[in-house]
Design an enzyme around this catalytic site. Structure first.
Site: not given
Ligand code: URA
Length: 236
Positions: A103
């Site tokens: 993310d």
């Molecule tokens: N899980 C998440 O919620 N975000 C990420 O970036 C990776 C795994």
């Protein structure tokens, strides 16, 4: 064997049209001789190619470990946002991609390569590749949470969406808890949704391992390096 114009374009010397022009203009030499045919076939590993006097060595595949900072998106390109590829300025190849996504606000280990077969293997749900995350979460992580995650938890909104068994380690328990979580999947926002399903909120998320790779502690956020031969061997 590879065509001279493709060799140069792959290595980012210019677009296919631009490198064809350079070749026609006599600006490219192969093994010390000017080469004016764009379709000249080369042995990529052995030919010595110079464009405007600069040696251009060929890399079929490139593999980088990035410590992704917050604020950049895990995409090849984006019209508005800075991408993880914008950070890899020593790259030769233009066809690099991040292997999977973190993310925008997640930091940590991201593999970047143009080796599509490897990316496919690492991302295939059937291969059960471990990914370990360190997180700070709002809420008290308990043995009950550990059990819930070990059994699988429903992170669906409306429809059921159960996760596979995951290993949760409590590093520090409190109103804000610190944990390490190892999962073998990569569902959208998976870690955040797992904690949300358990009534908690992820405040900080960092990926520390991805398959055989461990984030190099000497890389500050935003820094990257090529994978070592040992790391590549482990991955391949
Ligand atoms: N899980 C998440 O919620 N975000 C990420 O970036 C990776 C795994």
């Amino acid at each position: 064997m590879i065509r001279l114009d493709k060799y140069l374009a792959d290595m980012g010397v210019g677009t296919r049209a631009e490198v064809k022009r350079m070749i026609r203009q006599g600006k490219v030499t192969v093994d010390g001789k000017v080469e004016k045919s764009a379709d000249r076939k080369l042995e990529a590993g052995t030919a010595c190619v110079l464009a405007e006097g600069k040696e251009i060595s060929y890399a079929k595949y490139e593999y980088y470990m990035l410590n992704k900072p917050a604020g950049v998106v895990s995409a090849r390109s984006d019209r508005r946002e800075k991408t993880v590829l914008d950070l890899i300025d020593s790259r030769k190849r233009k066809d690099l991609s991040p292997v999977g996504r973190l993310d925008k606000d997640t930091v940590g280990l991201l593999l970047i390569t143009n080796d599509g077969a490897l990316a496919h293997r690492l991302l295939s749900p059937k291969k059960h590749v471990d990914k370990t995350y360190y997180a700070r979460v709002r809420g008290t992580v308990t043995e009950e949470t550990v059990k819930q995650f070990a059994e699988g938890i429903d992170i669906g909104e409306g429809q059921e969406d159960w996760t596979m068994p995951a290993r949760l380690l409590v590093v520090r328990q409190g109103e804000i808890s610190e944990i390490r979580l190892t999962i073998q999947e990569g569902k959208y926002h998976q870690v955040k949704r797992m904690f949300q399903a358990a009534g908690m909120e992820v405040l900080y998320l960092k990926r520390e391992t991805f398959g055989a790779l461990t984030l190099d502690a000497s890389l500050a956020e935003g820094e990257y390096r090529r994978l070592t031969d040992e790391e590549l061997e482990l991955l391949l």
